[in-house]
Design a protein around this motif. Sequence first.
Motif, mmCIF file in Angstrom:
data_model
loop_
_atom_site.group_PDB
_atom_site.id
_atom_site.type_symbol
_atom_site.label_atom_id
_atom_site.label_comp_id
_atom_site.label_asym_id
_atom_site.label_seq_id
_atom_site.Cartn_x
_atom_site.Cartn_y
_atom_site.Cartn_z
ATOM 1 N N GLY A 1 -48.810 31.538 19.879
ATOM 2 C CA GLY A 1 -47.743 32.136 19.761
ATOM 3 C C GLY A 1 -48.054 33.512 19.115
ATOM 4 O O GLY A 1 -48.552 32.880 17.233
ATOM 5 N N GLU A 2 -47.886 34.153 19.392
ATOM 6 C CA GLU A 2 -47.329 35.595 18.271
ATOM 7 C C GLU A 2 -46.487 35.081 17.075
ATOM 8 O O GLU A 2 -45.422 35.355 17.849
ATOM 9 C CB GLU A 2 -47.312 36.793 19.350
ATOM 10 C CG GLU A 2 -47.150 38.237 17.868
ATOM 11 C CD GLU A 2 -47.186 39.161 18.842
ATOM 12 O OE1 GLU A 2 -46.952 40.489 18.059
ATOM 13 O OE2 GLU A 2 -47.167 39.231 19.822
ATOM 14 N N ILE A 3 -46.637 35.601 16.069
ATOM 15 C CA ILE A 3 -45.553 35.106 14.846
ATOM 16 C C ILE A 3 -44.660 36.842 14.688
ATOM 17 O O ILE A 3 -45.113 37.221 14.341
ATOM 18 C CB ILE A 3 -45.909 34.316 13.722
ATOM 19 C CG1 ILE A 3 -47.459 32.872 14.552
ATOM 20 C CG2 ILE A 3 -45.418 33.522 12.693
ATOM 21 C CD1 ILE A 3 -47.450 32.315 12.659
ATOM 22 N N LEU A 4 -43.825 36.052 14.675
ATOM 23 C CA LEU A 4 -42.552 37.390 14.560
ATOM 24 C C LEU A 4 -42.488 37.274 13.330
ATOM 25 O O LEU A 4 -41.851 38.016 12.624
ATOM 26 C CB LEU A 4 -42.044 37.428 15.495
ATOM 27 C CG LEU A 4 -42.367 37.694 16.819
ATOM 28 C CD1 LEU A 4 -41.111 37.925 18.555
ATOM 29 C CD2 LEU A 4 -43.489 38.605 17.610
ATOM 30 N N VAL A 5 -42.046 36.202 13.064
ATOM 31 C CA VAL A 5 -41.759 36.137 11.083
ATOM 32 C C VAL A 5 -42.608 36.204 10.003
ATOM 33 O O VAL A 5 -43.358 35.297 10.003
ATOM 34 C CB VAL A 5 -40.779 35.205 10.745
ATOM 35 C CG1 VAL A 5 -39.380 35.185 9.883
ATOM 36 C CG2 VAL A 5 -39.989 34.697 12.605
#
Length: 302
Positions: free
Chosen positions: A47-51
Amino acid sequence: MTSPARRLLLVHAHPDDESLGNGVTMAKYVAEGASVTLVTCTLGEMGEILVPELEHLAADRDDRLGQHREGELAEAMAELGVTDHRLLGGAGRFRDSGMKWDDNGHATAADVIHDNAFWHADLLEATTELVAVIREVRPQVLVTYDDFGGYGHPDHVQAHRVAHYAAALAAARSFRPDLGAAWDVAKIYWSAMSASRFRDGLRAIRATGDTTTFEGMDPDNLPPFVVEDEYLDAVVEAPEHVQAKLAAMKAHRSQITEDGTFFAGGMDMAAVVWGSEFYRLVKGVRGPVGASGLEEDLFAGL
């Protein structure tokens, strides 16, 4: 112990998919005393990490995002009241396959895929794991993705295939009797989004001056996970459980941020956009409809 009279099974690809698509549904049926079981096929390792502070967990660095997302999933399920949530075959059995965007703006398989990727899993092997769950839980209703996985993600497509194949094999009494007595799932639904509701929501977002959320989409150019209302069969609307859904979405903090797409326009707008969950009935007999013209209970007619 007597089994609850109503039993719902949901099959999803990654942590967070369930909260986005079915959070209200899950919370509603738990509150009503039904048995709700979630099977998640991967830990969402790609998954793309947004944090920013979690970026070190990425697959190309520490590769520990899956373990982190397992914790997020547990927190989300606590918000919804779901106590029976499982990973297909156990944690790490099938890995998130990752994805890329094709020329049509749809998700597709990435150029490089891990050897243990769910997309490459033997279909019968993965299906057999789910057959065991179906025969144990004995759900009357199963919810999963459509044949395109909503937007093309290979893991969503594979989850769709596994769910349908497992439902068929679970009903065959001569298939793996060691996994339990045969069970025929009475109704199977595909999650969907209402075209009319999506258009209204998109217009409302644009009216706030926001032109970047769902960029490139307009009422005449809707994404493939949006389904014209004439093809919808059921809707679950339970306003009293919308806040639990939003809390579950926020629990997936590595993937969903409060200032991101899913909360565009603020919490009030999010409650409107994500408060109604629609379904297409693909197996079973449609039950009585409500004022909406749709089934308003996934167990209708059973």
